[in-house]
Design a protein around this motif. Structure first.
Motif, short mmCIF file in Angstrom:
data_model
loop_
_atom_site.label_atom_id
_atom_site.label_comp_id
_atom_site.label_asym_id
_atom_site.label_seq_id
_atom_site.Cartn_x
_atom_site.Cartn_y
_atom_site.Cartn_z
N GLY A 44 -2.29 -16.72 -11.95
CA GLY A 44 -2.42 -15.44 -12.62
C GLY A 44 -3.18 -14.52 -11.69
N ASP A 45 -3.09 -13.22 -11.88
CA ASP A 45 -3.60 -12.31 -10.85
C ASP A 45 -5.09 -12.49 -10.59
OD1 ASP A 45 -4.07 -11.25 -13.41
OD2 ASP A 45 -4.12 -9.20 -12.68
N PHE A 46 -5.86 -12.98 -11.55
CA PHE A 46 -7.29 -13.14 -11.33
C PHE A 46 -7.64 -14.41 -10.54
CE2 PHE A 46 -7.87 -10.39 -15.23
CZ PHE A 46 -8.48 -9.34 -14.57
N ASN A 47 -6.70 -15.35 -10.39
CA ASN A 47 -7.05 -16.58 -9.67
C ASN A 47 -6.27 -16.78 -8.37
OD1 ASN A 47 -4.52 -17.67 -10.32
ND2 ASN A 47 -5.29 -19.00 -11.94
N LEU A 48 -5.46 -15.83 -7.99
CA LEU A 48 -4.56 -16.04 -6.85
C LEU A 48 -5.30 -16.28 -5.55
CD1 LEU A 48 -1.82 -13.38 -7.69
CD2 LEU A 48 -1.80 -15.84 -8.17
N THR A 90 -6.03 -18.53 -15.32
CA THR A 90 -6.48 -17.15 -15.18
C THR A 90 -7.29 -16.71 -16.40
OG1 THR A 90 -5.79 -14.96 -14.41
CG2 THR A 90 -4.50 -15.94 -16.19
N PHE A 91 -7.86 -15.53 -16.31
CA PHE A 91 -8.84 -15.02 -17.28
C PHE A 91 -8.23 -14.79 -18.66
CE2 PHE A 91 -11.37 -11.19 -18.77
CZ PHE A 91 -12.49 -11.91 -19.13
N THR A 92 -8.82 -15.31 -19.67
CA THR A 92 -8.56 -15.12 -21.10
C THR A 92 -7.17 -15.59 -21.53
OG1 THR A 92 -10.11 -13.27 -21.12
CG2 THR A 92 -8.75 -13.55 -23.06
N VAL A 93 -6.09 -14.97 -21.05
CA VAL A 93 -4.76 -15.44 -21.47
C VAL A 93 -4.53 -16.88 -21.03
CG1 VAL A 93 -3.65 -13.20 -21.65
CG2 VAL A 93 -3.70 -14.35 -19.45
N GLY A 94 -5.04 -17.22 -19.85
CA GLY A 94 -4.96 -18.60 -19.40
C GLY A 94 -6.05 -19.45 -20.01
N GLY A 95 -7.27 -18.90 -20.06
CA GLY A 95 -8.39 -19.66 -20.60
C GLY A 95 -8.21 -20.04 -22.05
N GLY A 117 -10.12 -17.96 -13.03
CA GLY A 117 -10.27 -16.77 -12.20
C GLY A 117 -10.70 -15.61 -13.07
N GLY A 118 -11.87 -15.06 -12.83
CA GLY A 118 -12.45 -14.03 -13.69
C GLY A 118 -12.30 -12.62 -13.14
N PRO A 119 -12.80 -11.63 -13.87
CA PRO A 119 -12.70 -10.23 -13.45
C PRO A 119 -13.46 -9.95 -12.15
CG PRO A 119 -13.35 -10.40 -15.77
CD PRO A 119 -13.45 -11.77 -15.19
N ASN A 120 -13.11 -8.88 -11.50
CA ASN A 120 -13.83 -8.42 -10.32
C ASN A 120 -15.31 -8.26 -10.67
OD1 ASN A 120 -15.00 -6.22 -8.50
ND2 ASN A 120 -12.99 -6.54 -7.54
N HIS A 132 -5.37 -8.54 -19.85
CA HIS A 132 -5.60 -9.95 -20.21
C HIS A 132 -6.80 -10.11 -21.17
CE1 HIS A 132 -2.46 -11.14 -17.67
NE2 HIS A 132 -3.11 -11.53 -16.59
N THR A 133 -7.25 -9.03 -21.77
CA THR A 133 -8.31 -9.13 -22.77
C THR A 133 -7.75 -8.62 -24.10
OG1 THR A 133 -9.20 -6.89 -22.47
CG2 THR A 133 -10.01 -8.61 -20.97
N ILE A 134 -8.60 -8.62 -25.14
CA ILE A 134 -8.14 -8.13 -26.44
C ILE A 134 -8.38 -6.64 -26.60
CG2 ILE A 134 -8.39 -10.38 -27.53
CD1 ILE A 134 -11.06 -9.39 -28.73
#
Length: 583
Positions: A44-48, A90-95, A117-120, A132-134
């Motif tokens: 996912g884009d946060f863990n690539l 990846t962050f939230t949707v994966g977690g 993989g978390g946010p910047n 990827h958050t609510i």
């Protein structure tokens, strides 16, 4: 002055810290150092960027899974075989997708390192809303979900303390034998930092030592209690694994002469090839003659038990507390008391083995009443296959180079009756009981133990939850044998409480697996409806197709269940339907 070389000594290397080490490389090397060789992931884009660094580690194999749930289940299966597992999402949707698998690992005391993989790092402390958050400027939702199903959590958004946070989380998971959650900001993995200048120093996790006075008192009191008994028995439970006490348990078994049974969730942890093994103690659905010997004993020592509604068959065990010794990971309780804390299981069992008088009375009683099990009838040619015939043939397949994975459902009961040869592996998830677990667990366990051939017994309802990662097994070149038991629904739930919701849409399971195979890799399928077809399929799977993933769909009647499931289901149903207590 003589140089070091002149006096026969090698010069001492001087470690000059550089900034060449990165967080990503440190994490990869740390995973290798603790015994992880395969990491299960979904990109996912946060863990690539982090995945790039894991890929760059030559001793680490990155395995992409079809979804996060299966990646977590695969890490669970891997940890059962290797002692530790890891997954990256990846962050939230994966977690949030992997949560269910991590909760299962927590229930089974498995150290699974869940890396997200978390946010910047620049987004923390701002009012920004991220994808990827609510839709709220709050990045802690995922963390708060993981706090109840992991033993430790680390949010790494600053390189200065990243080394400490990562190593503390991983070492805590190993010490507690529970999952850990590590979130790593997506922009940190590739930045050099002085704390990562050298390879990680191997952990030195000090063993927990028993309180010596408590240990001696517990051994003395237990030996006195058991040596007075006429026909004591031993029952092994699932906490033997987390306590690392299997060798000490075997010492006690050899010294005591007692018959030994296993709780259902402890199967695979007790030596079933031992001459004093009498079967599974599971209350009303125990192995024939085993339950009678255990419940008629005047003393029983339960080692690492879990007594829940499933293992107690709806709270119906005929066990009396005053006759029992309960040995937990770090506590021993004798009857209604006394109880001794900070006494560790392995220390206690080894010391107790030296104090017990040998007593074979209960085992001799077992031998007197034991009647060998009947052989299932040979059916007429082309008669529909029955489940007990299937498991008769699975029993014949088992040896020290195989392992059994049993899915939640009737496979619990049928696989429980298999007699495991020495070194034959066995895994199932009884405490959490999440249907679909076995597909990912088979992937992870087989990846961890290429020397064994995994035999997985999976119901059709469970398979529909997690079927996709058959493709990952094929891609990894695994050679497991999967028996898909097609009986048209959720049979275990039918026996607890029936309804139309327990009937599922039938799939062409072999056709599905053939489509997933798509001519790439080694995969062989068969659909069997009779014993003759089953024998032919097993012959192919263990012969010309022995190097392929083998998928055998077994068609059986929807009401063809084990007698144990019928009894267990009715008792669990009664426990579930108890009316409210009077207020």
């Amino acid at each position: 002055m003589d140089s070091a070389n002149n006096i026969g000594l090698e010069p001492i290397p001087v470690l000059t810290p550089t900034c060449s080490g990165t967080l990503g490389r440190h994490l990869a090397r740390r995973l290798v150092e603790i015994g992880v060789r395969d990491v299960f992931s979904v990109p996912g884009d946060f863990n690539l960027t982090l995945l790039d660094h894991l890929l760059a580690e030559p001793e680490l194999n990155l395995i992409g899974c079809c979804n996060e749930l299966n990646a977590g289940y695969a890490a669970d299966g891997y940890a059962r075989a290797k002692g530790v597992g890891a997954c990256v999402v990846t962050f939230t949707v994966g977690g949030l997708s992997v949560l269910n698998a991590i909760a299962g690992a927590y229930s089974e005391n498995l150290p699974v390192i869940c890396i997200v993989g978390g946010p910047n790092s620049n987004d923390y402390g701002t009012n920004r809303i991220l994808h990827h958050t609510i839709g709220l400027p709050d990045f802690t939702q995922e963390l708060r979900c993981f706090q109840t199903i992991t033993c430790t959590q680390a949010v790494v958004n600053n390189l200065d303390d990243a080394h400490e946070l990562i190593d503390t989380a991983i070492s805590t998971a190993l010490k507690e034998s529970k999952p850990a959650y590590i979130s790593i900001s997506c922009n940190l993995s590739g930045i050099p930092h002085p704390t990562f200048a050298r390879d990680p120093v191997p952990f030195s996790l000090a063993p927990k030592l028993s309180n010596q006075m408590g240990l001696e008192a517990a051994v003395e009191a237990t030996a006195d209690f058991l040596n007075k008994a006429v026909k004591p028995v031993i029952i092994g439970g699932p906490k033997l694994r987390v306590a690392k006490a299997q060798r000490a348990f075997n010492e006690l078994l050899e010294a005591s002469g007692y018959p030994v049974a296993v709780m259902p969730s402890g199967k695979g942890l007790v030596p079933e090839h031992h001459p004093h093994f009498i079967g599974t103690y599971w209350g009303a659905v125990s192995t024939t003659f085993c339950g009678e010997i255990v419940e008629s004993a005047d003393a029983y020592i339960f080692v690492g038990p879990i007594f829940n509604d499933y293992s107690s068959v709806g709270y119906s065990l005929l066990i009396k507390k005053e006759k029992s010794v309960i040995v937990q990971r770090n506590r021993v309780t004798i009857g209604n008391g006394p109880s001794f804390g900070w006494v560790f299981m392995a220390d206690f069992l080894s010391a107790l083995a030296k104090k017990l008088k040998r007593n074979t009375t209960a085992f001799e009683n077992y031998q007197r009443i034991f009647i060998p099990p009947g052989i299932p009838l040979k059916y007429e040619k082309d008669e529909p296959l029955r489940v007990n015939i299937l498991f008769k043939h699975i029993q014949e397949m088992l040896n020290g180079s195989t392992a059994v994975i049993a899915e939640t459902g009737d496979s619990w009961f049928n696989c429980q009756k298999l007699l495991l040869p020495e070194n034959c592996g066995y895994e199932f998830q009884m405490q959490y009981g999440s249907i679909g677990w076995s597909v990912g667990a088979t992937l992870g366990y087989a990846q961890a133990t290429p020397e064994k051939r995994v035999i997985a017994c999976i119901g059709d309802g469970s398979f529909q939850v997690t079927a996709q990662d058959i493709s990952t097994m094929i891609r990894c070149g695994q050679k497991s044998i999967i028996f898909l038991i097609n009986n048209g629904g959720y049979t275990i739930e039918v026996e607890i409480h029936d309804g139309p919701y327990n009937v599922i849409k039938n799939w062409n399971y072999t056709g599905l697996v053939d489509a997933i195979h798509n001519g790439e890799g080694k995969c062989w399928t068969a659909k069997v409806k009779t014993e003759e077809e089953l024998v032919e399929a097993i012959g192919a799977a263990t012969g010309p197709e022995k190097d392929s993933l083998c998928f055998i769909e077994v068609i059986v009647h929807k009401d063809d269940t084990s007698k144990e499931l019928l009894e267990w289901g009715s008792r669990v149903s009664a426990a579930n339907s108890r009316p409210p207590n009077p207020q």
